[in-house]
Design an enzyme around this catalytic site. Structure first.
Site, PDB file in Angstrom:
ATOM      1  N   ARG A   1     -14.950  57.339  38.605  1.00 37.29           N
ATOM      2  CA  ARG A   1     -14.319  56.030  38.428  1.00 37.29           C
ATOM      3  C   ARG A   1     -13.277  55.853  39.527  1.00 37.29           C
ATOM      4  O   ARG A   1     -13.460  55.065  40.432  1.00 37.29           O
ATOM      5  CB  ARG A   1     -13.703  55.969  37.019  1.00 37.29           C
ATOM      6  CG  ARG A   1     -13.321  54.605  36.571  1.00 37.29           C
ATOM      7  CD  ARG A   1     -12.925  54.575  35.108  1.00 37.29           C
ATOM      8  NE  ARG A   1     -11.679  55.277  34.816  1.00 37.29           N
ATOM      9  CZ  ARG A   1     -11.069  55.247  33.632  1.00 37.29           C
ATOM     10  NH1 ARG A   1     -11.616  54.568  32.632  1.00 37.29           N
ATOM     11  NH2 ARG A   1      -9.947  55.893  33.432  1.00 37.29           N
TER      12      ARG A   1
ATOM     13  N   TYR B   1     -20.771  27.065  12.112  1.00 32.33           N
ATOM     14  CA  TYR B   1     -21.503  26.531  13.257  1.00 32.33           C
ATOM     15  C   TYR B   1     -22.947  27.025  13.291  1.00 32.33           C
ATOM     16  O   TYR B   1     -23.228  28.182  12.972  1.00 32.33           O
ATOM     17  CB  TYR B   1     -20.823  26.970  14.558  1.00 32.33           C
ATOM     18  CG  TYR B   1     -19.554  26.198  14.868  1.00 32.33           C
ATOM     19  CD1 TYR B   1     -19.497  24.813  14.805  1.00 32.33           C
ATOM     20  CD2 TYR B   1     -18.404  26.883  15.247  1.00 32.33           C
ATOM     21  CE1 TYR B   1     -18.322  24.118  15.108  1.00 32.33           C
ATOM     22  CE2 TYR B   1     -17.232  26.209  15.563  1.00 32.33           C
ATOM     23  CZ  TYR B   1     -17.201  24.821  15.489  1.00 32.33           C
ATOM     24  OH  TYR B   1     -16.056  24.142  15.794  1.00 32.33           O
TER      25      TYR B   1
ATOM     26  N   LYS C   1      -0.621  51.285  28.229  1.00 33.93           N
ATOM     27  CA  LYS C   1      -1.320  50.210  28.942  1.00 33.93           C
ATOM     28  C   LYS C   1      -1.888  49.188  27.951  1.00 33.93           C
ATOM     29  O   LYS C   1      -1.994  49.479  26.753  1.00 33.93           O
ATOM     30  CB  LYS C   1      -2.455  50.814  29.786  1.00 33.93           C
ATOM     31  CG  LYS C   1      -3.540  51.524  28.972  1.00 33.93           C
ATOM     32  CD  LYS C   1      -4.440  52.364  29.857  1.00 33.93           C
ATOM     33  CE  LYS C   1      -5.529  53.043  29.039  1.00 33.93           C
ATOM     34  NZ  LYS C   1      -6.182  54.128  29.787  1.00 33.93           N
TER      35      LYS C   1
ATOM     36  N   MET D   1     -13.719  29.879  16.922  1.00 29.14           N
ATOM     37  CA  MET D   1     -12.584  30.210  17.796  1.00 29.14           C
ATOM     38  C   MET D   1     -11.332  30.554  16.987  1.00 29.14           C
ATOM     39  O   MET D   1     -10.643  31.529  17.284  1.00 29.14           O
ATOM     40  CB  MET D   1     -12.277  29.028  18.729  1.00 29.14           C
ATOM     41  CG  MET D   1     -11.222  29.368  19.769  1.00 29.14           C
ATOM     42  SD  MET D   1     -10.754  27.969  20.793  1.00 29.14           S
ATOM     43  CE  MET D   1     -12.271  27.657  21.689  1.00 29.14           C
TER      44      MET D   1
END
Ligand SMILES: *Cc1c(COP(=O)(O)O)cnc(C)c1O
Length: 369
Positions: free
Chosen positions: A136, A264, A38, A313
């Site tokens: 779950r 940043y 998965k 990013m």
């Protein structure tokens, strides 16, 4: 390993084979092996890993969603594929691609029966998921009669397995709880077997379950993380080999003087002169902001270089003061040099999360077995 010219996830198929053989050596020869692929095969490459597992002799594959299974069928994968978390809106696609659903609730059973009837199926393979404490997905004890009744009166589906999932298979402090789950699973499977009059196979163990609960293999085990080289405990990690190594290169080097800042929000401020390297990898590639401000580090020419300031990013800046390196040099983020478990722990998370976070923007390159 060959040098990379850009951010690359290098996948070592001989490591996959090694891990597969290691995990197989922990189970009885007759026990079936399901490989979990998965989430892009834990962030690596779904089709490549699935094909390799099929070749190595895995009995089953599992994915989370129908679309993941369709990708494998369209790539020609033939072995049975269990879909762990199918949704009713995808049942037609599931049947068309011969994917086998985990049936986990009355609602989902009813909806699947409807589609299977409409599509005129006989003995379509399904897997009954029991909830034994993870809370779950899964049926409870109260549902056993219902499951037997609904599956019997229509010939369109057949239960090929019952299964459940451990909540804390890697945690020795929860051993009593895990044993309770195993016992409850055994009882639920027995009860259902008696009512339907045939004997589906049973499976309960994930990777850490295989290591810690060898008596609960039943007829099959399901392994994901172990195949990719991680075992949730140091003794197991030392026996496994990471399949994925995330590499990048140094784009630019700067000298940062005292009282200057990097990145940043000026999140890093220098108190003396340092050397920084800018790397072409950022949070859009899967290195989350939680790795910034000195938490995560990469390895350059064998030495640790911590991330300075905020993760951008498309870039991170690392402190390479005192490291002999140049623009264009190779950088290992995690894998062969710095395990994904180790990298992840710097930001308080686990190997599973960093592996599956590596975005599709990152180029995948294979080293064949
Ligand atoms: C993901 C998953 C697994 C694989 O677990 P690992 O710890 O990666 O071996 C097994 N079973 C189920 C139900 C899962 O969701």
């Amino acid at each position: 390993m060959s040098k990379v010219g850009e951010t690359t996830l290098v996948l070592d198929l001989s490591a996959l084979e090694h891990n597969y053989n290691y995990l197989r050596s922990k189970i009885k020869p007759k026990t079936k092996f399901l490989g979990v692929v998965k989430a892009f095969a834990y962030g690596s490459d779904t089709v490549t890993i699935a094909r390799e597992l099929e070749q190595l002799g895995a009995d089953y594959l599992a994915v989370a969603y129908v679309s993941e299974g369709m990708l494998l069928r369209n790539a020609g994968v033939k072995i049975p594929i269990l879909v762990l978390h199918p949704l009713a809106s995808n049942f037609e696609d599931l049947i068309v691609h011969r994917l086998e659903p985990s049936i986990y609730s009355r609602n989902i059973l009813n909806q699947f029966l409807e589609v299977a009837k409409e599509k005129q199926q006989t003995d379509y393979p399904i897997h009954i998921k029991f909830n034994t404490g993870l809370n779950r997905l899964g049926f409870s004890e109260d549902d056993v009669d219902f499951i037997a009744r609904e599956t019997k009166h229509s010939g369109c589906i057949k239960i090929v397995s019952t299964f459940s999932h451990l909540a804390a298979s890697e945690d020795a402090n929860e051993r009593d709880f895990s044993l309770l789950q195993i016992n409850s699973f055994k009882n639920l499977s027995d009860a259902l077997r008696k009512k339907i009059g045939y004997t589906p196979i049973r499976h309960m163990l994930n990777t850490s379950g295989i290591i810690n609960y060898p008596n609960a293999q039943f007829e099959m085990v399901r392994s994901g993380i172990g195949l990719y080289g991680y075992g949730n405990q140091a003794e197991v990690d030392s026996q496994l080999k990471p399949v994925a190594t995330l590499k990048t290169i140094i784009s630019q080097i700067h000298e940062i003087k005292a009282n200057q800042s990097v990145g940043y929000n000026r999140a890093f401020r220098s108190s003396n002169t340092i050397k920084s390297a800018t790397l072409p990898i950022g949070h859009a590639d899967g290195i989350g902001r939680q790795y910034g401000k000195g938490k995560g580090f990469v390895v350059i020419n064998g030495e640790k270089a911590p991330i300075v300031g905020n993760v951008c990013m498309d870039m991170i800046m690392v402190d390479v003061t005192g490291i002999d390196c140049q623009e264009g040099d190779e950088v290992v983020v995690f894998g062969s040099d710095n395990s994904a478990e180790n990298f992840a722990s710097s930001a308080n998370t686990i190997s599973y999360e960093i592996l599956t976070a590596i975005s599709q923007r990152v180029k995948r390159v294979l080293i064949e077995a």
